[in-house]
Design a protein around this motif. Structure first.
Motif, PDB file in Angstrom:
ATOM      1  N   LEU A   1       0.921  -1.072   0.036  1.00 57.66           N
ATOM      2  CA  LEU A   1      -0.066  -0.199  -0.026  1.00 57.66           C
ATOM      3  C   LEU A   1       0.864   1.235  -0.087  1.00 57.66           C
ATOM      4  CD1 LEU A   1      -2.648  -1.101   2.519  1.00 57.66           C
ATOM      5  CD2 LEU A   1      -3.066  -0.991   0.096  1.00 57.66           C
ATOM      6  N   VAL A   2       2.070   1.146   0.658  1.00 61.11           N
ATOM      7  CA  VAL A   2       2.834   2.268   0.775  1.00 61.11           C
ATOM      8  C   VAL A   2       3.995   2.375  -0.528  1.00 61.11           C
ATOM      9  CG1 VAL A   2       4.827   3.440   1.919  1.00 61.11           C
ATOM     10  CG2 VAL A   2       2.956   2.138   3.183  1.00 61.11           C
ATOM     11  N   THR A   3       4.451   1.113  -1.146  1.00 64.00           N
ATOM     12  CA  THR A   3       5.406   1.100  -2.010  1.00 64.00           C
ATOM     13  C   THR A   3       4.604   1.207  -3.422  1.00 64.00           C
ATOM     14  OG1 THR A   3       5.829  -1.134  -2.026  1.00 64.00           O
ATOM     15  CG2 THR A   3       7.041   0.311  -0.723  1.00 64.00           C
ATOM     16  N   GLN A   4       3.377   0.616  -3.345  1.00 63.56           N
ATOM     17  CA  GLN A   4       2.659   0.406  -4.879  1.00 63.56           C
ATOM     18  C   GLN A   4       3.071  -0.947  -5.457  1.00 63.56           C
ATOM     19  OE1 GLN A   4      -0.012   2.574  -5.712  1.00 63.56           O
ATOM     20  NE2 GLN A   4       0.321   2.952  -3.496  1.00 63.56           N
ATOM     21  N   LYS A   5       4.064  -1.635  -4.727  1.00 64.64           N
ATOM     22  CA  LYS A   5       4.401  -2.836  -5.116  1.00 64.64           C
ATOM     23  C   LYS A   5       3.385  -4.095  -5.000  1.00 64.64           C
ATOM     24  CE  LYS A   5       9.574  -2.163  -5.166  1.00 64.64           C
ATOM     25  NZ  LYS A   5       9.586  -2.564  -6.771  1.00 64.64           N
ATOM     26  N   LYS A   6       3.426  -5.088  -5.913  1.00 61.56           N
ATOM     27  CA  LYS A   6       2.529  -6.086  -5.791  1.00 61.56           C
ATOM     28  C   LYS A   6       2.928  -7.247  -5.214  1.00 61.56           C
ATOM     29  CE  LYS A   6       0.213  -3.204  -8.594  1.00 61.56           C
ATOM     30  NZ  LYS A   6       0.931  -1.846  -8.972  1.00 61.56           N
ATOM     31  N   TYR A   7       4.491  -7.298  -5.366  1.00 60.14           N
ATOM     32  CA  TYR A   7       5.268  -8.682  -5.085  1.00 60.14           C
ATOM     33  C   TYR A   7       5.067  -9.770  -5.659  1.00 60.14           C
ATOM     34  CZ  TYR A   7       7.122  -5.280  -1.668  1.00 60.14           C
ATOM     35  OH  TYR A   7       7.789  -4.109  -0.892  1.00 60.14           O
ATOM     36  N   VAL A   8       4.498  -9.466  -6.987  1.00 65.21           N
ATOM     37  CA  VAL A   8       4.085 -10.760  -8.029  1.00 65.21           C
ATOM     38  C   VAL A   8       4.849 -10.689  -8.923  1.00 65.21           C
ATOM     39  CG1 VAL A   8       2.070 -12.144  -8.787  1.00 65.21           C
ATOM     40  CG2 VAL A   8       1.892 -10.993  -6.891  1.00 65.21           C
ATOM     41  N   ILE A   9       5.332 -11.750  -9.627  1.00 66.64           N
ATOM     42  CA  ILE A   9       6.084 -11.588 -10.807  1.00 66.64           C
ATOM     43  C   ILE A   9       5.144 -12.737 -11.844  1.00 66.64           C
ATOM     44  CG2 ILE A   9       8.180 -12.451 -12.329  1.00 66.64           C
ATOM     45  CD1 ILE A   9       8.660 -10.056 -10.872  1.00 66.64           C
ATOM     46  N   GLY A  10       4.673 -12.189 -13.026  1.00 62.34           N
ATOM     47  CA  GLY A  10       4.272 -12.935 -13.688  1.00 62.34           C
ATOM     48  C   GLY A  10       5.049 -13.717 -14.905  1.00 62.34           C
ATOM     49  N   VAL A  11       4.665 -14.883 -15.264  1.00 65.34           N
ATOM     50  CA  VAL A  11       5.457 -15.526 -16.344  1.00 65.34           C
ATOM     51  C   VAL A  11       4.018 -16.121 -17.131  1.00 65.34           C
ATOM     52  CG1 VAL A  11       6.595 -17.606 -17.105  1.00 65.34           C
ATOM     53  CG2 VAL A  11       7.392 -16.758 -15.079  1.00 65.34           C
ATOM     54  N   PHE A  12       4.178 -15.489 -18.326  1.00 63.10           N
ATOM     55  CA  PHE A  12       3.099 -15.786 -19.546  1.00 63.10           C
ATOM     56  C   PHE A  12       3.777 -16.626 -20.765  1.00 63.10           C
ATOM     57  CE2 PHE A  12       1.078 -12.549 -17.028  1.00 63.10           C
ATOM     58  CZ  PHE A  12      -0.192 -12.930 -16.871  1.00 63.10           C
ATOM     59  N   MET A  13       3.115 -17.740 -20.889  1.00 63.59           N
ATOM     60  CA  MET A  13       3.738 -18.566 -21.971  1.00 63.59           C
ATOM     61  C   MET A  13       2.567 -18.288 -23.212  1.00 63.59           C
ATOM     62  SD  MET A  13       5.317 -21.863 -20.291  1.00 63.59           S
ATOM     63  CE  MET A  13       4.433 -21.546 -18.846  1.00 63.59           C
ATOM     64  N   SER A  14       3.099 -18.713 -24.383  1.00 65.54           N
ATOM     65  CA  SER A  14       2.336 -18.598 -25.740  1.00 65.54           C
ATOM     66  C   SER A  14       0.899 -19.211 -25.222  1.00 65.54           C
ATOM     67  CB  SER A  14       2.863 -19.057 -26.895  1.00 65.54           C
ATOM     68  OG  SER A  14       3.909 -18.146 -27.104  1.00 65.54           O
ATOM     69  N   ARG A  15       1.069 -20.483 -24.814  1.00 62.97           N
ATOM     70  CA  ARG A  15       0.164 -21.436 -24.400  1.00 62.97           C
ATOM     71  C   ARG A  15       0.479 -22.635 -23.561  1.00 62.97           C
ATOM     72  NH1 ARG A  15      -0.878 -24.598 -30.244  1.00 62.97           N
ATOM     73  NH2 ARG A  15       0.655 -26.005 -30.070  1.00 62.97           N
ATOM     74  N   ILE A  16      -0.265 -23.072 -22.797  1.00 65.59           N
ATOM     75  CA  ILE A  16      -0.016 -24.188 -21.930  1.00 65.59           C
ATOM     76  C   ILE A  16      -0.684 -25.427 -22.362  1.00 65.59           C
ATOM     77  CG2 ILE A  16      -0.044 -25.002 -19.298  1.00 65.59           C
ATOM     78  CD1 ILE A  16       0.350 -21.890 -18.373  1.00 65.59           C
ATOM     79  N   HIS A  17       0.056 -26.393 -22.593  1.00 69.03           N
ATOM     80  CA  HIS A  17      -0.806 -27.549 -23.011  1.00 69.03           C
ATOM     81  C   HIS A  17      -0.149 -28.873 -22.492  1.00 69.03           C
ATOM     82  CE1 HIS A  17       2.649 -28.319 -26.061  1.00 69.03           C
ATOM     83  NE2 HIS A  17       2.561 -26.976 -25.744  1.00 69.03           N
ATOM     84  N   ALA A  18      -0.659 -29.913 -22.624  1.00 68.87           N
ATOM     85  CA  ALA A  18      -0.355 -31.277 -21.934  1.00 68.87           C
ATOM     86  C   ALA A  18       1.153 -31.895 -22.401  1.00 68.87           C
ATOM     87  CB  ALA A  18      -1.444 -32.249 -22.327  1.00 68.87           C
ATOM     88  N   ASP A  19       1.431 -31.675 -23.486  1.00 69.50           N
ATOM     89  CA  ASP A  19       2.673 -32.171 -24.157  1.00 69.50           C
ATOM     90  C   ASP A  19       3.986 -31.618 -23.736  1.00 69.50           C
ATOM     91  OD1 ASP A  19       1.408 -34.243 -25.437  1.00 69.50           O
ATOM     92  OD2 ASP A  19       0.876 -32.907 -27.005  1.00 69.50           O
ATOM     93  N   MET A  20       3.816 -30.425 -22.722  1.00 66.66           N
ATOM     94  CA  MET A  20       5.143 -29.610 -22.598  1.00 66.66           C
ATOM     95  C   MET A  20       5.549 -29.712 -21.050  1.00 66.66           C
ATOM     96  SD  MET A  20       2.942 -25.962 -21.958  1.00 66.66           S
ATOM     97  CE  MET A  20       4.521 -25.116 -21.642  1.00 66.66           C
ATOM     98  N   SER A  21       5.414 -31.030 -20.511  1.00 60.68           N
ATOM     99  CA  SER A  21       5.745 -31.124 -18.960  1.00 60.68           C
ATOM    100  C   SER A  21       7.403 -30.853 -18.830  1.00 60.68           C
ATOM    101  CB  SER A  21       5.454 -32.701 -18.619  1.00 60.68           C
ATOM    102  OG  SER A  21       6.216 -33.465 -19.484  1.00 60.68           O
ATOM    103  N   THR A  22       8.070 -31.570 -19.610  1.00 54.69           N
ATOM    104  CA  THR A  22       9.611 -31.204 -19.194  1.00 54.69           C
ATOM    105  C   THR A  22       9.926 -29.720 -19.710  1.00 54.69           C
ATOM    106  OG1 THR A  22      10.207 -33.511 -20.001  1.00 54.69           O
ATOM    107  CG2 THR A  22      12.031 -31.734 -19.869  1.00 54.69           C
ATOM    108  N   TYR A  23       9.334 -29.160 -20.726  1.00 55.40           N
ATOM    109  CA  TYR A  23       9.531 -27.898 -21.057  1.00 55.40           C
ATOM    110  C   TYR A  23       9.022 -27.027 -19.879  1.00 55.40           C
ATOM    111  CZ  TYR A  23       8.793 -23.600 -24.045  1.00 55.40           C
ATOM    112  OH  TYR A  23       8.823 -22.166 -24.813  1.00 55.40           O
ATOM    113  N   PHE A  24       7.726 -27.227 -19.491  1.00 54.00           N
ATOM    114  CA  PHE A  24       6.938 -26.227 -18.377  1.00 54.00           C
ATOM    115  C   PHE A  24       7.938 -26.403 -17.316  1.00 54.00           C
ATOM    116  CE2 PHE A  24       3.911 -25.793 -15.083  1.00 54.00           C
ATOM    117  CZ  PHE A  24       3.359 -24.642 -15.499  1.00 54.00           C
TER     118      PHE A  24
END
Length: 332
Positions: free
Chosen positions: A54-77
């Motif tokens: 509330l003071v610093t205006q920080k959320k303390y969250v980093i987002g990781v967004f991938m083009s898509r998340i699917h079942a065949d990407m277990s090792t990659y993910f």
């Protein structure tokens, strides 16, 4: 109730110094941080990040967004998540999502993140990246090249990696190539194909049209497309099939075993990524080391610098993948 004042008193530092010890990339000595953390642990103190935000205006969250998340990407993910988490400050949370599943940017993204790493495989992600830029959310794009002056960028030189792979295959005596490529909408598929084609043409190697296939970055694609290649008259077979990922290559190996073929005696196969399974397959795969972990780790460093305003110029890093020679390519 234990407060930051109690921690500061026990550590022998000022209140502001004790508070800054819990702030990522703060300009205080490591030995001072360790004294503050030791005092906090002794007093069982936990900083109130909700109040601080509330003071610093920080959320303390980093987002990781991938083009898509699917079942065949277990090792990659898992590689992406573990690498991002390794560089995450202790007072931050990691949030992971697929860009293709986002329905409302304002509700899901705007004002919810201190920064975002975009693991981008497709130009379709550009709209999302533009929205991040418009919302002034610090952003790093990894995996593919983007030419945006406001956006930090890290990617691997897949084109040169394929040059090196084709050169190795040529030195082994191969002149007829097949290709099983991944998703048509992914830039990595396009760049890897261009790299193969350029070097094959330079060395006067043949890319067999009927043995050039495209599907997804999956085991199923490898198996199905390799079966199609093996159903060609044997005189039309390539001597080596280049697969755009290790998952594809492992599926192709399965198809060869189903046809009672020996790899590499009857036909050679290569992959891309150097996932753990590529080392223990039969035979072990000749492949390309995809520096995904290195890209994500450096992406997190770039992002934290951007969040703390310590980076002023656009940061770009191009990483050269390595050729991993194993047992799936035989001399001709």
């Amino acid at each position: 109730m234990v407060t930051i004042n109690d921690v500061a008193k026990l550590a022998g530092v000022s209140r502001s110094t004790a508070s800054r010890a819990f702030t990522p990339n703060s300009s205080i000595k490591q030995i001072t941080k360790e004294k503050v953390f030791a005092a906090a642990k002794q007093l069982n103190y936990s900083p109130n990040f909700s109040a601080r935000s509330l003071v610093t205006q920080k959320k303390y969250v980093i987002g990781v967004f991938m083009s898509r998340i699917h079942a065949d990407m277990s090792t990659y993910f898992s590689n992406i998540i573990s690498s991002a988490n390794a560089g995450l400050p202790s007072n931050y949370l990691l949030s992971v999502a697929g860009i293709d599943q986002l329905e409302d940017f304002d509700q899901s993204v705007r004002n919810r993140f201190d920064g975002v790493i975009v693991v981008s495989q497709s130009k379709n992600d550009d709209t999302f990246i533009d929205k991040l830029k418009e919302a002034r959310i610090p952003t790093v794009v990894v995996l593919r090249r983007v030419d945006l002056p406001e956006i930090d960028n890290i990617y691997a030189n897949d084109r040169v990696a394929m040059h090196n792979l084709v050169q190795y295959i040529y030195r082994q005596g191969h002149r007829r190539l097949g290709i099983i490529n991944g998703s048509a909408e992914f830039i990595t598929s396009e760049v890897r194909y261009i790299g193969i084609k350029e070097q094959a043409e330079k060395l006067k190697m043949s890319i067999i049209p009927f043995a050039t296939k495209q599907g997804q970055f999956s085991l199923t694609t490898g198996e199905v497309m390799m079966n199609k290649i093996l159903n060609l008259p044997r005189s039309d077979w390539p001597t080596c099939v280049i697969c755009a990922s290790d998952d594809i290559a492992l599926g192709a190996l399965k198809a060869c075993h189903q046809h009672d073929l020996s790899v590499p005696r009857d036909i050679s196969i290569t992959g891309f990524d150097n996932i753990p399974y590529s080392m223990v397959s039969t035979p072990s795969l000749t492949t390309i080391e995809n520096p995904l972990s290195l890209m994500i780790e450096n992406g997190m460093k770039f992002l934290l610098q951007r969040i703390s305003n310590s980076a002023t110029e656009r940061q770009t890093l191009v990483i050269e993948p390595s050729l991993i020679i194993r047992s799936s390519v035989s001399p001709q």
